[in-house]
Scaffold this motif. Structure first.
Motif, PDB file in Angstrom:
ATOM      1  N   ILE A 339      -3.457  24.170  19.773  1.00 17.25           N
ATOM      2  CA  ILE A 339      -3.777  22.688  19.643  1.00 17.25           C
ATOM      3  C   ILE A 339      -4.324  22.781  18.173  1.00 17.25           C
ATOM      4  O   ILE A 339      -5.396  23.060  17.751  1.00 17.25           O
ATOM      5  CB  ILE A 339      -5.014  22.146  20.922  1.00 17.25           C
ATOM      6  N   SER A 340      -4.015  21.567  17.638  1.00 15.19           N
ATOM      7  CA  SER A 340      -4.387  21.323  16.281  1.00 15.19           C
ATOM      8  C   SER A 340      -4.891  19.814  16.179  1.00 15.19           C
ATOM      9  O   SER A 340      -4.107  19.098  16.509  1.00 15.19           O
ATOM     10  CB  SER A 340      -3.580  21.767  15.019  1.00 15.19           C
ATOM     11  N   GLU A 341      -5.904  19.437  15.547  1.00 13.70           N
ATOM     12  CA  GLU A 341      -6.433  18.124  15.403  1.00 13.70           C
ATOM     13  C   GLU A 341      -6.729  17.973  13.812  1.00 13.70           C
ATOM     14  O   GLU A 341      -6.991  19.022  13.157  1.00 13.70           O
ATOM     15  CB  GLU A 341      -7.654  17.766  16.044  1.00 13.70           C
ATOM     16  N   GLY A 342      -6.761  16.693  13.325  1.00 13.27           N
ATOM     17  CA  GLY A 342      -6.913  16.493  12.078  1.00 13.27           C
ATOM     18  C   GLY A 342      -6.111  16.492  11.078  1.00 13.27           C
ATOM     19  O   GLY A 342      -4.869  15.872  11.203  1.00 13.27           O
ATOM     20  N   PHE A 343      -5.933  17.162   9.872  1.00 10.97           N
ATOM     21  CA  PHE A 343      -4.763  17.086   8.804  1.00 10.97           C
ATOM     22  C   PHE A 343      -4.183  18.574   8.624  1.00 10.97           C
ATOM     23  O   PHE A 343      -4.611  19.428   8.924  1.00 10.97           O
ATOM     24  CB  PHE A 343      -5.360  16.760   7.452  1.00 10.97           C
ATOM     25  N   SER A 344      -3.028  18.469   8.218  1.00 12.24           N
ATOM     26  CA  SER A 344      -2.211  19.584   7.900  1.00 12.24           C
ATOM     27  C   SER A 344      -1.772  19.498   6.495  1.00 12.24           C
ATOM     28  O   SER A 344      -1.271  18.495   5.905  1.00 12.24           O
ATOM     29  CB  SER A 344      -0.751  19.615   8.827  1.00 12.24           C
ATOM     30  N   THR A 371      -7.859  26.321  10.605  1.00 13.07           N
ATOM     31  CA  THR A 371      -7.721  26.602  12.035  1.00 13.07           C
ATOM     32  C   THR A 371      -6.447  27.373  12.600  1.00 13.07           C
ATOM     33  O   THR A 371      -6.574  27.863  13.416  1.00 13.07           O
ATOM     34  CB  THR A 371      -8.104  24.954  12.738  1.00 13.07           C
ATOM     35  N   ARG A 372      -5.725  26.929  11.653  1.00  9.92           N
ATOM     36  CA  ARG A 372      -4.271  27.482  11.953  1.00  9.92           C
ATOM     37  C   ARG A 372      -3.358  27.610  10.713  1.00  9.92           C
ATOM     38  O   ARG A 372      -3.537  26.805  10.061  1.00  9.92           O
ATOM     39  CB  ARG A 372      -3.406  26.996  13.127  1.00  9.92           C
ATOM     40  N   ALA A 373      -2.761  28.860  10.637  1.00  9.26           N
ATOM     41  CA  ALA A 373      -1.884  28.683   9.475  1.00  9.26           C
ATOM     42  C   ALA A 373      -0.402  29.574   9.377  1.00  9.26           C
ATOM     43  O   ALA A 373      -0.643  30.260  10.612  1.00  9.26           O
ATOM     44  CB  ALA A 373      -2.761  29.356   8.279  1.00  9.26           C
ATOM     45  N   GLY A 374       0.396  29.102   8.599  1.00 13.00           N
ATOM     46  CA  GLY A 374       1.614  30.040   8.886  1.00 13.00           C
ATOM     47  C   GLY A 374       2.333  30.100   7.294  1.00 13.00           C
ATOM     48  O   GLY A 374       1.969  29.448   6.449  1.00 13.00           O
ATOM     49  N   VAL A 375       2.781  31.364   7.043  1.00 10.65           N
ATOM     50  CA  VAL A 375       3.256  31.651   5.782  1.00 10.65           C
ATOM     51  C   VAL A 375       4.554  32.033   5.905  1.00 10.65           C
ATOM     52  O   VAL A 375       4.992  33.067   6.798  1.00 10.65           O
ATOM     53  CB  VAL A 375       2.456  32.696   4.968  1.00 10.65           C
ATOM     54  N   THR A 376       5.710  31.525   5.226  1.00 13.35           N
ATOM     55  CA  THR A 376       6.973  31.950   5.277  1.00 13.35           C
ATOM     56  C   THR A 376       7.501  32.091   3.696  1.00 13.35           C
ATOM     57  O   THR A 376       7.171  31.507   2.955  1.00 13.35           O
ATOM     58  CB  THR A 376       8.078  31.006   5.986  1.00 13.35           C
ATOM     59  N   LYS A 381      11.262  31.301  -2.718  1.00 14.09           N
ATOM     60  CA  LYS A 381      10.186  30.059  -2.400  1.00 14.09           C
ATOM     61  C   LYS A 381       9.268  30.433  -1.266  1.00 14.09           C
ATOM     62  O   LYS A 381       9.600  30.991  -0.114  1.00 14.09           O
ATOM     63  CB  LYS A 381      11.018  29.090  -2.017  1.00 14.09           C
ATOM     64  N   ALA A 382       7.933  30.284  -1.452  1.00 14.24           N
ATOM     65  CA  ALA A 382       6.975  30.435  -0.307  1.00 14.24           C
ATOM     66  C   ALA A 382       6.483  29.239   0.335  1.00 14.24           C
ATOM     67  O   ALA A 382       6.355  28.179  -0.504  1.00 14.24           O
ATOM     68  CB  ALA A 382       5.769  31.250  -1.006  1.00 14.24           C
ATOM     69  N   LYS A 383       6.406  29.072   1.346  1.00 14.35           N
ATOM     70  CA  LYS A 383       6.042  27.737   2.119  1.00 14.35           C
ATOM     71  C   LYS A 383       4.779  28.409   2.912  1.00 14.35           C
ATOM     72  O   LYS A 383       4.608  29.250   3.938  1.00 14.35           O
ATOM     73  CB  LYS A 383       6.837  27.264   3.024  1.00 14.35           C
ATOM     74  N   ASN A 384       3.781  27.587   2.632  1.00 15.72           N
ATOM     75  CA  ASN A 384       2.459  27.686   3.347  1.00 15.72           C
ATOM     76  C   ASN A 384       2.004  26.507   3.908  1.00 15.72           C
ATOM     77  O   ASN A 384       1.946  25.519   3.483  1.00 15.72           O
ATOM     78  CB  ASN A 384       1.400  28.200   2.325  1.00 15.72           C
ATOM     79  N   PHE A 385       1.601  26.612   5.214  1.00 20.36           N
ATOM     80  CA  PHE A 385       1.297  25.435   6.240  1.00 20.36           C
ATOM     81  C   PHE A 385      -0.355  25.773   6.569  1.00 20.36           C
ATOM     82  O   PHE A 385      -0.537  27.002   7.233  1.00 20.36           O
ATOM     83  CB  PHE A 385       2.178  25.353   7.248  1.00 20.36           C
ATOM     84  N   PHE A 386      -1.247  24.711   6.683  1.00 20.23           N
ATOM     85  CA  PHE A 386      -2.512  24.962   6.980  1.00 20.23           C
ATOM     86  C   PHE A 386      -2.965  23.645   7.816  1.00 20.23           C
ATOM     87  O   PHE A 386      -2.848  22.621   7.396  1.00 20.23           O
ATOM     88  CB  PHE A 386      -3.549  25.193   5.719  1.00 20.23           C
ATOM     89  N   TYR A 387      -3.518  23.979   8.901  1.00 17.24           N
ATOM     90  CA  TYR A 387      -4.363  22.987   9.741  1.00 17.24           C
ATOM     91  C   TYR A 387      -5.723  23.305   9.420  1.00 17.24           C
ATOM     92  O   TYR A 387      -6.424  24.097   9.545  1.00 17.24           O
ATOM     93  CB  TYR A 387      -4.050  23.075  11.118  1.00 17.24           C
ATOM     94  N   VAL A 388      -6.504  22.040   8.824  1.00 23.02           N
ATOM     95  CA  VAL A 388      -7.771  22.285   8.318  1.00 23.02           C
ATOM     96  C   VAL A 388      -8.734  21.280   8.862  1.00 23.02           C
ATOM     97  O   VAL A 388      -8.364  20.094   9.506  1.00 23.02           O
ATOM     98  CB  VAL A 388      -7.668  22.095   6.677  1.00 23.02           C
TER      99      VAL A 388
END
Length: 447
Positions: A339-344, A371-376, A381-388
């Protein structure tokens, strides 16, 4: 001296039943006007439900309804699925992958079996080393971890990071510019392991089971994160001071009742619907050594209702209140980990050593916790995703977001999104595909 001989087992015997009664899979776009039906008929075997759900989840398909029956030695499933936009599955590559993975070829060729992994010092997975981290979470921890890797000139090619109940679990795939493990790299790996362990342990008196280890076998990343948290007993909530206050409507309702006449325990789950919800629940039941014999899954708007008829692997039902309470807590934890709340934040830039360290440092300096992150990594090209959230666990203020746009947006593409409140809305486009990209990355390692 007389020779002794053991029994001979033909290696082909393991798949004999599958070859005699091969599984049948069909992808039907004609029967329902608003979804695709995936039907699977096969000989039953332990873990088969998780394997099927895993395939569908890794393709980012949304399971809106499902009917499961695996009693009597035969496995029969019907899944109602859509893509993340609520449309039927019409892509031929996706349909072909489903038919191949769940059909006879998938079972007999080993597609659904665990792939061989990479030990440190061996080249069984190309030039990638897999690291697993577990420990107590704190603001800026991901930044400290990525700084260690950058200082030792290791690049993070792929990663998945989850936090729950004040704990953090990570699976990272790292490499550098060397084509093989030389003595210098072996030494740096040892230094890296020591430094990461020191960071995770924090204070000398921290006996919370924090550690960094190199993964021995190949893994399904999401399942491995569930296993790491389960082994860490995060479901007991021993570190609630950092736990996010989730909205009341996101709290799952898990109940266990007895079906005496059929000899089952019935697990009922009602909660807010989201992507990969069924995978998380089935994964938890499977890893706790429970077999699912029947199940019904449905989603109605933002809500989901799931019911599982289970027994322990030894054939017993859940009799003691302590066992029931543990199962309830473990399922609740499995649901809330994702579960993630807020902004990504979604960032795209040219891949380089230190990129993750640079981004997480900026997040830390602006008082944000991941709170959660993914790196591919796809090509160069690198794609990073963060829920903060902010360091206190509260939603991020708009002025902080604007400051991040100024600091990060100058050197890389930055996309900021509010986490959707409806299950029908897709999450940030790339993060939902993290596991699929990791699967593709692992597939490249095999070739």
């Amino acid at each position: 001296m007389a020779r002794s001989y053991g029994p001979y087992f033909d290696p082909e015997y393991e798949t004999l039943s599958i070859r005699i009664n091969p599984p049948r899979v069909s992808v039907d776009n004609a029967s329902c006007k608003d979804c695709t039906l995936v039907k699977v008929d096969s000989i039953n075997k332990p873990g088969i439900l998780l394997e099927v759900v895993q395939i569908l989840s890794d393709l980012d398909l949304v399971i809106t309804k499902a009917y499961i029956s695996s009693d009597g030695g035969w496995f029969m499933d019907v899944f109602h699925v859509t893509d993340q936009h609520g449309n039927k599955v019409t892509d031929n590559n996706t349909i072909g992958h489903i038919e191949k993975a769940l059909g006879p070829e998938g079972y007999t060729s080993g597609i659904l079996k665990t792939r061989p992994g990479r030990k440190v010092g061996e080249n069984s997975m190309g030039d990638y080393t897999t690291i697993e981290l577990i420990g107590r979470d704190r603001p800026g921890l991901l930044s400290e971890i990525s700084a260690v890797l950058a200082n030792l000139h290791f690049n993070v090619a792929a990663a998945e990071v989850w936090t729950h109940n004040g704990r953090i679990a990570c699976v990272l795939y790292i490499n550098d510019n060397c084509s093989s493990l030389d003595e210098d790299e072996e030494s740096r790996l040892c230094v890296m392991e020591e430094q990461l362990n020191n960071i995770l342990r924090g204070r000398e008196d921290d006996e919370s089971g924090a550690h960094a280890t190199f993964s021995v076998g190949s893994i399904h990343v999401d399942r491995r994160l569930h296993q790491m948290f389960f082994a860490d007993r995060d479901y007991e909530g021993g570190c609630l001071e950092m736990e996010i206050e989730y909205p009341p409507n996101s709290k799952p309702d898990v109940r266990i009742e007895s079906c005496v006449e059929k000899g089952y325990s019935v697990v009922s789950v009602s909660c807010k619907d989201r992507a990969k919800l069924m995978f998380d629940i089935v994964c938890t039941l499977t890893d706790m050594q429970y077999a699912v014999f029947h199940a019904t899954i449905s989603s109605d708007g933002p809500s989901a209702s799931q019911e599982y008829f289970i027994r322990h692997m030894d054939g017993c039902t859940l009799e003691s209140e302590a066992e029931k309470e543990k199962v309830v807590k473990c399922i609740e934890a499995a649901i809330r980990r994702r579960i993630s709340e807020g902004f990504s934040f979604e960032l795209c830039a040219k891949d380089r050593v230190g990129l993750l360290s640079e981004v997480t440092r900026v997040l830390r300096e602006n008082g944000l916790s991941v709170t959660r992150a993914g790196v591919t990594t796809i090509g160069e090209k690198a794609k990073n995703f963060f829920y903060v959230r902010d360091a206190s666990g509260n939603p991020v203020e708009m002025k902080t977001i604007e400051r991040l746009r100024e600091e990060i947006g100058q050197t890389m593409m930055l996309n900021v999104k509010k986490v959707p409140t409806s299950a029908k809305e897709p999450e940030t486009g790339g993060l939902a595909k993290t596991s699929f990209f990791l699967g593709g990355l692992l597939e490249k390692f095999r070739t």
